[in-house]
Design a protein around this motif. Sequence first.
Motif, PDB file in Angstrom:
ATOM      1  N   VAL A  60      44.812  36.020  44.166  1.00 54.50           N
ATOM      2  CA  VAL A  60      44.121  37.608  44.387  1.00 54.50           C
ATOM      3  C   VAL A  60      42.685  37.725  43.713  1.00 54.50           C
ATOM      4  N   LYS A  61      41.836  38.115  44.651  1.00 55.03           N
ATOM      5  CA  LYS A  61      40.332  38.182  43.799  1.00 55.03           C
ATOM      6  C   LYS A  61      39.795  39.643  44.003  1.00 55.03           C
ATOM      7  N   ASP A  62      39.757  40.138  42.719  1.00 56.03           N
ATOM      8  CA  ASP A  62      39.375  41.632  42.741  1.00 56.03           C
ATOM      9  C   ASP A  62      37.970  41.446  41.859  1.00 56.03           C
ATOM     10  N   GLY A  63      36.895  41.522  42.688  1.00 56.26           N
ATOM     11  CA  GLY A  63      35.355  41.385  42.047  1.00 56.26           C
ATOM     12  C   GLY A  63      35.356  40.217  41.586  1.00 56.26           C
ATOM     13  N   ASP A  64      34.907  40.073  40.196  1.00 56.44           N
ATOM     14  CA  ASP A  64      34.736  38.758  39.602  1.00 56.44           C
ATOM     15  C   ASP A  64      36.094  38.066  39.074  1.00 56.44           C
ATOM     16  N   GLN A  65      37.117  38.880  39.042  1.00 54.31           N
ATOM     17  CA  GLN A  65      38.491  38.337  38.478  1.00 54.31           C
ATOM     18  C   GLN A  65      39.309  37.877  39.263  1.00 54.31           C
ATOM     19  N   ILE A  66      39.863  36.848  39.214  1.00 55.88           N
ATOM     20  CA  ILE A  66      40.758  35.905  40.051  1.00 55.88           C
ATOM     21  C   ILE A  66      42.214  36.024  39.209  1.00 55.88           C
ATOM     22  N   THR A  67      43.364  36.717  39.963  1.00 53.42           N
ATOM     23  CA  THR A  67      44.677  36.572  39.517  1.00 53.42           C
ATOM     24  C   THR A  67      45.509  35.630  40.456  1.00 53.42           C
TER      25      THR A  67
ATOM     26  N   THR B 230      50.430  46.297  39.992  1.00 57.45           N
ATOM     27  CA  THR B 230      50.326  46.139  41.627  1.00 57.45           C
ATOM     28  C   THR B 230      48.677  45.452  41.714  1.00 57.45           C
ATOM     29  N   HIS B 231      48.951  44.606  42.580  1.00 62.99           N
ATOM     30  CA  HIS B 231      47.711  43.727  42.802  1.00 62.99           C
ATOM     31  C   HIS B 231      47.075  43.884  44.266  1.00 62.99           C
TER      32      HIS B 231
END
Length: 272
Positions: A160-167, A192-193
């Motif tokens: 899951v990519k959220d801006g510069d953050q990857i989970t 929740t992602h």
Amino acid sequence: MTQLKTIIVDDEPLALGLMKSKLKKFDSINIIAECKNGREAIAAILELEPDLVFLDIDMPKINGFDVIHKTQPELTPMVVFATAYEQYALDAFKVNAVDYILKPLDDELVARAIHRAEQRHQQHDKAQEKSNLISAIEAIRSHREHPKSLTAKDDKKIVVKDGDQITVLKQDDLKWVDAAGDYCCLHANGETHIKRTSLTELLEKLDPNNFKRVHRSTIINLNFISKVKSLPKGEFFVELGGQERVKVSRTYKTAIREFLELNPGKKDLTST
């Protein structure tokens, strides 16, 4: 009516029980053994000489393909592979006249496989059967040597990519998913992602033995079900881990009914 001596093989107890319940509906099927792994399957084929085997491919240590390799040609039964493989594998099965059913199991495809087995039984050539199976297996393995041409279904993680953050989420931690337009909300570990993908695309990446659609816009992980409550009009509520609750529509209730058949203790006995 001629009955086909049948063995079913799957390392997942839930999948094995589901296959058994579906096959028992057919008078032409006589289940003579249930095997939990490849070693048991090889021994059962040798000892019982079945007419037909429903064989899971993805098993640890000795997988479904290994079972075929270790079966004598003159003892090779008709084989129906149970698979969650991608189209390249299905094409190999079709070209080599090898039957298959896709996971999650579909009643229509199971019936199709049984009908074909009934038709083939009288003219079944065991040696030719193994030849066809090996040809299909080798075609699939040749594709595996070029992974860029594949979409791996055995990937156990969701990125899951959220801006510069990857989970990176483990599939086993994913409790349920709901769709919202072009996005999916992934509920895991109390958080929740948000991932930009369709529910259909995501479902194709998830383990079909564990993840089932229960609503047009919702997928759940069966492993998290702690209780099921029946509702009027054939609907259900499922509790996930005792903290979250999801509604199951009538359209998708089959998956939950099958789950309850195998896990009767999960049902709320006070429900309507």
